[in-house]
Design a protein around this motif. Structure first.
Motif: not given
Length: 266
Positions: A44, A47, A50-51, A249, A253, A257, A261
C-alpha cells in the motif's frame, strides 16, 4: 514504526501477533488497508504516500503475512475479520473506512455484513464473494506444505500483473515475488485453507455500508464480471474498473488512488 497487537485465537494456543503501522494525523478520518494473499502491508506504499495528509491510515499484515504470526490453529475468514475489529478496538477507533484487495476484499465483505456500524465505507478491490474453488485452494495448500513456496512464487507475477507492467516495472515485480517466496509455507497454506472455505455469496446482499467495488480490466483471478456481481448484490455499491491485472493498486496506482480518494471524500 512497527507496532504489534496480540489477538486471541478462536481455539487454544498462543495469541496471534498482528503487525500494523499507522500514518497521518489521528484527528483525520481513519482508513484501514488490508493486503492480498502472499503480500504484506508494504503493498500500500503508493496509497499511503498520496492519502496520509488527509487520512489516518492503519495498514496491517494479515495473520501469517509479513511480521504477523499465524498461530497454531486453522483460521477462517471470520478470524481475519475479527482481527480487524480487535485492531480498531485496540486503537479506540469507533468507525473507519476499509479498503481490502483480493483476500482483503473478502475480509471487507465479512466486516460489511457482520459489523456495519464500525465502517463508514468499504472498498472491495480485485475480489469476489467466492474466489476460486475449494479444491484448487486445498491443492495449493498441500503443494506449499510439501514443496515450499517456490512453485507458487514462480507463477505469481503472471497472476498479479499484466505482461506490459512486468516488462516495464521488473524491479518492483521482483520485490513482490521475493516477498511471496519468503512467506512461511505453513502460514500461507493456512490462509489458502481459509479461502477454500470462504463463500460469502449468500450474505453479499446484506451489506448496507456504502461500497466501491474496483476491478482490474485484465484480472484473470477475480474478473470484472465478479466485481459486477458484487456491485449488483450490494444495494449501496458502485463499480469502477482500472487498466490493471490482479494487484491493481500497484499496477494502476494513480487511477486506483484517485478512485479511492474520490469515494472516501464523497
Amino acid at each position: 514504526m512497527h507496532q504489534y497487537l496480540d489477538v486471541n485465537q478462536s481455539g487454544a494456543g498462543e495469541p496471534i501477533r498482528l503487525h500494523y503501522r499507522s500514518d497521518g494525523d489521528r484527528t483525520h478520518p481513519c482508513l484501514v488497508l488490508s493486503n492480498s494473499l502472499g503480500t504484506d502491508l508494504h503493498m500500500w506504499h503508493a496509497q499511503v504516500a498520496r492519502l496520509a495528509s488527509g487520512f489516518y491510515i492503519v495498514r496491517y499484515d494479515t495473520r501469517g503475512h509479513g511480521r504477523s504470526t499465524s498461530g497454531s490453529e486453522p483460521c477462517a475468514i471470520e478470524d481475519l475479520g475479527r482481527d480487524v475489529i480487535a485492531l480498531l478496538d485496540h486503537l479506540e477507533i469507533a468507525q473507519a473506512a476499509f479498503c481490502g484487495i483480493s483476500m482483503g476484499g473478502l475480509t471487507g465483505q465479512w466486516l460489511g455484513y457482520q459489523h456495519p456500524q464500525r465502517f463508514t465505507q468499504l472498498v472491495l478491490a480485485n475480489t469476489a464473494a467466492r474466489i476460486g474453488s475449494s479444491e484448487a485452494w486445498l491443492a495449493r495448500a498441500k503443494q506449499v506444505r510439501e514443496a515450499g513456496m517456490e512453485a507458487v512464487a514462480d507463477g505469481a507475477a503472471g497472476r498479479w500483473f499484466s505482461p506490459e507492467f512486468i516488462a516495464r516495472e521488473g524491479s518492483m515485480v521482483a520485490r513482490m515475488v521475493h516477498t511471496l517466496r519468503s512467506q512461511d509455507a505453513n502460514a500461507y497454506a493456512t490462509c489458502c485453507e481459509a479461502l477454500a472455505q470462504a463463500d460469502l455469496r449468500s450474505t453479499a446482499a446484506q451489506i448496507t455500508v456504502p461500497t466501491l467495488v474496483i476491478a482490474g480490466e485484465s484480472d484473470p483471478v477475480t474478473t470484472v464480471a465478479d466485481g459486477r456481481w458484487l456491485q449488483q448484490q450490494i444495494a449501496a455499491a458502485r463499480l469502477a474498473t482500472v487498466p490493471a491485472s490482479h494487484l491493481s493498486n500497484i499496477e494502476a496506482e494513480q487511477a486506483f488512488t484517485a478512485l479511492l480518494r474520490e469515494f472516501l471524500l464523497d
